[in-house]
Scaffold this motif. Structure first.
Motif, PDB file in Angstrom:
ATOM      1  N   VAL A   1      34.475  43.125  37.175  1.00  0.00           N
ATOM      2  CA  VAL A   1      35.708  42.328  37.225  1.00  0.00           C
ATOM      3  C   VAL A   1      36.667  43.036  38.184  1.00  0.00           C
ATOM      4  O   VAL A   1      37.125  44.138  37.901  1.00  0.00           O
ATOM      5  CB  VAL A   1      36.369  42.214  35.835  1.00  0.00           C
TER       6      VAL A   1
ATOM      7  N   ILE B   1      33.085  40.743  30.266  1.00  0.00           N
ATOM      8  CA  ILE B   1      33.466  40.619  31.687  1.00  0.00           C
ATOM      9  C   ILE B   1      33.867  39.192  32.069  1.00  0.00           C
ATOM     10  O   ILE B   1      34.492  38.984  33.100  1.00  0.00           O
ATOM     11  CB  ILE B   1      32.372  41.145  32.658  1.00  0.00           C
ATOM     12  N   TYR B   2      33.517  38.245  31.230  1.00  0.00           N
ATOM     13  CA  TYR B   2      33.982  36.882  31.504  1.00  0.00           C
ATOM     14  C   TYR B   2      35.174  36.507  30.629  1.00  0.00           C
ATOM     15  O   TYR B   2      35.664  35.390  30.699  1.00  0.00           O
ATOM     16  CB  TYR B   2      32.826  35.887  31.295  1.00  0.00           C
TER      17      TYR B   2
ATOM     18  N   ILE C   1      29.523  36.921  39.677  1.00  0.00           N
ATOM     19  CA  ILE C   1      30.659  37.820  39.456  1.00  0.00           C
ATOM     20  C   ILE C   1      30.607  39.027  40.390  1.00  0.00           C
ATOM     21  O   ILE C   1      31.635  39.502  40.878  1.00  0.00           O
ATOM     22  CB  ILE C   1      30.742  38.266  37.966  1.00  0.00           C
TER      23      ILE C   1
ATOM     24  N   CYS D   1      32.477  38.695  43.662  1.00  0.00           N
ATOM     25  CA  CYS D   1      33.928  38.442  43.679  1.00  0.00           C
ATOM     26  C   CYS D   1      34.655  39.709  44.143  1.00  0.00           C
ATOM     27  O   CYS D   1      34.508  40.766  43.539  1.00  0.00           O
ATOM     28  CB  CYS D   1      34.415  38.060  42.281  1.00  0.00           C
TER      29      CYS D   1
ATOM     30  N   PHE E   1      40.530  39.590  41.994  1.00  0.00           N
ATOM     31  CA  PHE E   1      40.671  39.023  40.657  1.00  0.00           C
ATOM     32  C   PHE E   1      40.849  37.504  40.747  1.00  0.00           C
ATOM     33  O   PHE E   1      40.306  36.757  39.930  1.00  0.00           O
ATOM     34  CB  PHE E   1      41.866  39.671  39.953  1.00  0.00           C
TER      35      PHE E   1
ATOM     36  N   TYR F   1      37.602  35.953  41.205  1.00  0.00           N
ATOM     37  CA  TYR F   1      36.922  35.988  39.906  1.00  0.00           C
ATOM     38  C   TYR F   1      37.401  34.842  39.024  1.00  0.00           C
ATOM     39  O   TYR F   1      36.594  34.157  38.366  1.00  0.00           O
ATOM     40  CB  TYR F   1      37.179  37.351  39.264  1.00  0.00           C
TER      41      TYR F   1
END
Lengths: 415, 386
Positions: A30, A151-152, A193, A196, A199, A202
Motif C-alpha cells: 500500500v 492491504i485492501y 496493488i 500502484c 496512494f 491505490y
C-alpha cells in the motif's frame, strides 16, 4: 512418487532458505502508508532487518510492549499515545497500518477502541489494522490471509465502476502476457496493488468491477471487498495446466458477463516452444522443485514430468487439497520423492547433489545445488506467460552456477 | 524508557542469545513459538546457521495449544525428535506467548528429562530482554549441569567466558582470541561457547582464571568464583598495547577482580564507543594504551554493570536515549553502522563503523572486522588517533 508425509505433528525446522515476503513487505504494497508494529521488541526484528534490505525501513516503526503493558490494561491507550507520537516524528503518511502480534490474539483486544480514537484525532490519516500472528496459522484467518485483507482495508466504496479488474493474491504482479491480452481484449484494464505507485492510484482499485483471486490467501480479502465495496470476485488460481488456465479464463469471462472469445492457441504454442527450449537447456539433469517457489510444486512437477523433464524431488511441507490431484498423478506415473523440508529430521536429509537443478531455494539448500531458478512465491506467475517466465528462469539456472548463499541473502527472505 | 522505535531495528532478543550460547554444544534446542521467533534466531541472529547441522527447532505453537495449556503436545514432539536425533542435551526456550500464558519452561524441561533420560534445560526467555541476558542464562545452565568439580587448579589455564557471534561475529575473532592466549603460554580449557564442546566445559572448573570477554559471561564468572573459587578478569585482548594491559591483569589475577572500574575520565578528545559494555571498555583501553586517547566513554543499550563502568559511561535504554548519547558532542563515535542514522546531521563527529551482529544482524555481519590483538589497531587505523 515416494514419500507420504507423516501425519504426526513434529518440531519444525527452518532452513536458511526459509521465508518469503513476510507481513511487513506485503503491507508495504500500500503506497504512502506507514506501518506501526505493536509487539514485544523481539517480534519486530526480522521484519525490520528485512525492511532495511528492501529499502522501506523509513516507513516502518515499532511500539514495544512488555509484561506491564499487558497486565495493566493500558494497552489500547499505549497504542493511541504511541501513534500520536509517531505522527509527530515522521512525515505525515496517508495511512497507518497498526500491526499487532500473537500476544494480541490472547488479550481479546477491542481494536475499535484505539482505531476509532485515532481516526477522530487524525481525520486526515486513515488507520488500518494488521496481524502478524503465526500462532493463528491453520485457523480461520491465518496471517497470510489476514495481511491480504489488511492491504485492501484502506479502500472505500467508490462512486462508480470502471472497466477494470483487480488481480488479488500475488505480491509481485503477474508477468505481462495472456492474462492482460485476455482482459484487455474484452476492454478491461488490469489492476494490481503491486503496480500502484501512489496512494491515490491505490484508491482507484475500488472502482474495479471484479476481483480475480489467484492464490487462496486472498479469498478472505476478496470476500471483505465484496461486503464493503460491492466488488464481486472469482477464484481463478495460478495453474501449471493448460486446460485449467483456459477454463479459468472462460469462468472469468462468464463472471464479467462477456462472451468467451480468447484464443489460447498461440499462447499454448509459445509455451510448447519454451518447454522445448528449456528441455534442451536442462537436458537429462535431475530437477528438484519446492513450495518456496510456488504454492503448487506438485502441479509444477507434473507439468515438467509430462514434458520429459527428470523431476526427482518435490520438497514441500504439506500437500494442500488443491494439489492432491497432481500428487496422485506423480505417485502413479513417476518415481519422484516427496521430501518434507521442514520436519525435525530435515538436517539429516541434506545431501550434496550439486549436479541437480533446483526450482526454489529450499530444495537448492537441501541438496547443495548451485544451478538455481530464482523463483519465489509465484512471483510473476499467471497463465501461459507465467509458466514461460518460470521456464526462462530454469534456462538461466542451467546456464551456470550461482552462489546460493549470496542469492538467498540478496533476495531478502523474511520469515 | 520510551517505547517508540522509529529508526532502529529491534535488537537480538534473549532467546537468540540463549540459542547462540548453546549452538555448538550438540544439543536439541527448541524455541516454544509459532514460527517468527525461531526465524528471528536462525535467519537473523545466527551467522553460523547456513550449512550447519545444529538442531534448532520451532515448536509450532498454535492458539489452541496456548489456550488449552497443552504442554504434552510439545513434550511429545521433543521426545520424538530426540529419539531420531540423539542429542547430548535438550533445551526448551520460552517466547512472548509462553510468557503470557505462564508456561513453566523449567517444569516442561524436567518432564522431558525425566521421560527421556537426556539432560534438559528450560529457559523462561520472553522476547522482552536482549540477547546477553539469554546467553547468560544458557551459560549458567550449561555450567550448572555439566561442569565437574576438580581437586586442584591447573596452573597457567583459563576459560574464556561470553564468547558468541552476536558480539564477536563468526569470523576469525574466536579462534584469534584462543590463539592469542595459547601463543602466550596459556592453556584455554574452555571457551563458553565458541570452539569448545561439552567435554571441554566439563573440565573448565580446573582453570586458574576466567576471562570475561562480553557481558553475557559475567554471571557465569561469578558462578565459577562462587562454586569453584576461580577469580575472573573482565576484558578482551583488543589492540596491541591494550592487549598487553589485559595480559598483565590476567597474570596478576588472584582474587575476584573486575578491571576497568573506578577511574575517572581524563579530559581530552572525546570518543564514544557503543557496543557490549566489556568490548567497549576494552576498546577504550586500546585507545588509551595504543593511541593515547583520553576521555573515551563506553555506552551500551545492553547489560550494564556499574562495577566495570567509569564515570560518564552510558546505558541508554531506548532509541531516544541512544540518539541523545550520540549527540553528546564527541569527536568520534565507534559504533554499529545503524547508529549513524541517529547522529545529528551537524554533529561533525567522525563515525567509525564497528558492526555488532546483535544490532544490525546479517546486514553487516560479513563486514565485522577481526579485532583481536593488533588487528583492532589495523582496523581503526592511525590517522585520527595519533
Amino acid at each position: 512418487m515416494s514419500g507420504n508425509g507423516r501425519p504426526e505433528p513434529c518440531l519444525a525446522y527452518s532452513s536458511p532458505a526459509h521465508g518469503g515476503w513476510g507481513i511487513v513487505r506485503v503491507g508495504m504494497l500500500v503506497p504512502e502508508i506507514h506501518q506501526l508494529f505493536v509487539c514485544p521488541s523481539a517480534c519486530g526484528r526480522h521484519g525490520a532487518i528485512g525492511a532495511i534490505v528492501h529499502g522501506y525501513k523509513d516507513r516502518l516503526s515499532y511500539l514495544f510492549i512488555d509484561e506491564s503493558d499487558i497486565v495493566s490494561g493500558g494497552y489500547e491507550q499505549l497504542i493511541i499515545d504511541g501513534a500520536d507520537e509517531l505522527l509527530r516524528s515522521i512525515k505525515r503518511p496517508r495511512g497507518i497500518l497498526i500491526v499487532v502480534s500473537c500476544l494480541d490474539d490472547l488479550l481479546g483486544t477491542d481494536h475499535e477502541v484505539f482505531l476509532g480514537e485515532l481516526r477522530r484525532r487524525h481525520p486526515d490519516v486513515r488507520f488500518g489494522l494488521g496481524h502478524m500472528n503465526p500462532i493463528s496459522d491453520g485457523g480461520r484467518l491465518p496471517p497470510a490471509a489476514g495481511i491480504q485483507k489488511s492491504i485492501y482495508s484502506f479502500l472505500e466504496p467508490s462512486a462508480g465502476r470502471l472497466r477494470q479488474v483487480n488481480i488479488l493474491g500475488q505480491n509481485a504482479p503477474p508477468a505481462r502476457g495472456d492474462l492482460h491480452e485476455f482482459l484487455e481484449g474484452m476492454g478491461y484494464g488490469v489492476r494490481v496493488i503491486g503496480e500502484c505507485k501512489t496512494f491515490d492510484e491505490y484508491l482507484g482499485l475500488s472502482f474495479s468491477v471484479l476481483d480475480v483471486v489467484t492464490r487462496p490467501a486472498a479469498r478472505i480479502a476478496a470476500g471483505d471487498m465484496e461486503d464493503r465495496l460491492g466488488i464481486g470476485w472469482i477464484y481463478a488460481p495460478i495453474s501449471f495446466d493448460a486446460a485449467e488456465i483456459e477454463s479459468n479464463y472462460r469462468a472469468i469471462a462468464e463472471r464479467l458477463g462477456e462472451p468467451f472469445r480468447f484464443d489460447c492457441g498461440p499462447w499454448k504454442k509459445s509455451l510448447a516452444e519454451a518447454l522445448e527450449r528449456t528441455r534442451e537447456a536442462v537436458g537429462g539433469r535431475e530437477i528438484a522443485v519446492d513450495d518456496s517457489a510456488t504454492l503448487r510444486p506438485f502441479s509444477l512437477a507434473k507439468l515438467l514430468s509430462e514434458n520429459g523433464f527428470r523431476v526427482v524431488k518435490v520438497c514441500a511441507g504439506e500437500c494442500p487439497k488443491f494439489e492432491e490431484g497432481a500428487l496422485s498423478w506423480l505417485r502413479e506415473k513417476t518415481d519422484a520423492e516427496w521430501v518434507e523440508h521442514d520436519r525435525h529430521d530435515a538436517p539429516l536429509l541434506r545431501e550434496a547433489r550439486p549436479e541437480m537443478l533446483a526450482v526454489g531455494f529450499e530444495c537448492a539448500y537441501l541438496y547443495g545445488v548451485s544451478l538455481v531458478a530464482d523463483q519465489v512465491a509465484d512471483e510473476g506467475q499467471y497463465g501461459f506467460a507465467g509458466i514461460t517466465l518460470m521456464l526462462e528462469r530454469m534456462r538461466r539456472a542451467a546456464a551456470g552456477p550461482v552462489d546460493l548463499q549470496a542469492v538467498i541473502r540478496s533476495y531478502g527472505l523474511v520469515v | 524508557m520510551n517505547k517508540l522505535c522509529v529508526k532502529l531495528p529491534p535488537f537480538a532478543p534473549d532467546y537468540s542469545g540463549a540459542c547462540s550460547a548453546l549452538f555448538e554444544l550438540g544439543g536439541l534446542v527448541v524455541i516454544h513459538d509459532a514460527s517468527g521467533c525461531t526465524g528471528n534466531y536462525t535467519g537473523y541472529d545466527e551467522p553460523r546457521w547456513y550449512g550447519s547441522k545444529s538442531y534448532v527447532y520451532c515448536s509450532k505453537l498454535r492458539e489452541i495449544d496456548a489456550v488449552m495449556g497443552d504442554d504434552e503436545k510439545l513434550v511429545k514432539k521433543i521426545l520424538d525428535a530426540a529419539a531420531d536425533l540423539d542429542p547430548r542435551f535438550i533445551a526448551v526456550l520460552g517466547s512472548p506467548v509462553p510468557m503470557v500464558i505462564g508456561a513453566d519452561m523449567q517444569g516442561i524441561a524436567a518432564e522431558i528429562e525425566n521421560r527421556s533420560g537426556i539432560p534438559a534445560f528450560g529457559f523462561s526467555t520472553t522476547g522482552l530482554d536482549y540477547y546477553d541476558k539469554g546467553a547468560s542464562s544458557a551459560f549458567l545452565a550449561a555450567a550448572g549441569k555439566f561442569v565437574k568439580p576438580v581437586p586442584e587448579k591447573k596452573s597457567g589455564s583459563m576459560n574464556i567466558l561470553g564468547l558468541t557471534p552476536l558480539d564477536y561475529s563468526a569470523n576469525r575473532n574466536a579462534s584469534d582470541m584462543r590463539e592469542f592466549f595459547e601463543s602466550r603460554g596459556w592453556e584455554v580449557l574452555s571457551a563458553f561457547a565458541m570452539g569448545s564442546g561439552l567435554d571441554d566445559m566439563e573440565r573448565s572448573a580446573g582453570a586458574q582464571v576466567n576471562l570475561v570477554v562480553a557481558s553475557s559471561g559475567l554471571p557465569l564468572a561469578r558462578y565459577f568464583e562462587r562454586e569453584h573459587g576461580i577469580p575472573f578478569v573482565c576484558g578482551a585482548p583488543l589492540g596491541e598495547a591494550g592487549s598487553k594491559v589485559l595480559e598483565d591483569e590476567l597474570a596478576g589475577a588472584s582474587g575476584a577482580k573486575e578491571r576497568l572500574g573506578g577511574r575517572k575520565p581524563a579530559p581530552g578528545r572525546r570518543v564514544l564507543i557503543v557496543h557490549d559494555q566489556i568490548i567497549a571498555n576494552s576498546i577504550r583501553v586500546s585507545l588509551e594504551a595504543d593511541y593515547g586517547v583520553q576521555g573515551a566513554a563506553a555506552a551500551t543499550p545492553f547489560s550494564f554493570a556499574d562495577a566495570i563502568a567509569r564515570e560518564g559511561d552510558l546505558n541508554p535504554s531506548c532509541e531516544k536515549e541512544i540518539a541523545g548519547a550520540l549527540s553528546g558532542g564527541f569527536d568520534a563515535v565507534i559504533a554499529d553502522p545503524l547508529f549513524r542514522d541517529l547522529m545529528p546531521e551537524d554533529s561533525g563527529a567522525r563515525f567509525i563503523e564497528l558492526p555488532h551482529a546483535a544490532v544490525s544482524s546479517k546486514l553487516y555481519w560479513d563486514r565485522c572486522p577481526g579485532i583481536i590483538g593488533p588487528r583492532l589497531c589495523e582496523y581503526l587505523g592511525s590517522e585520527y588517533f595519533i
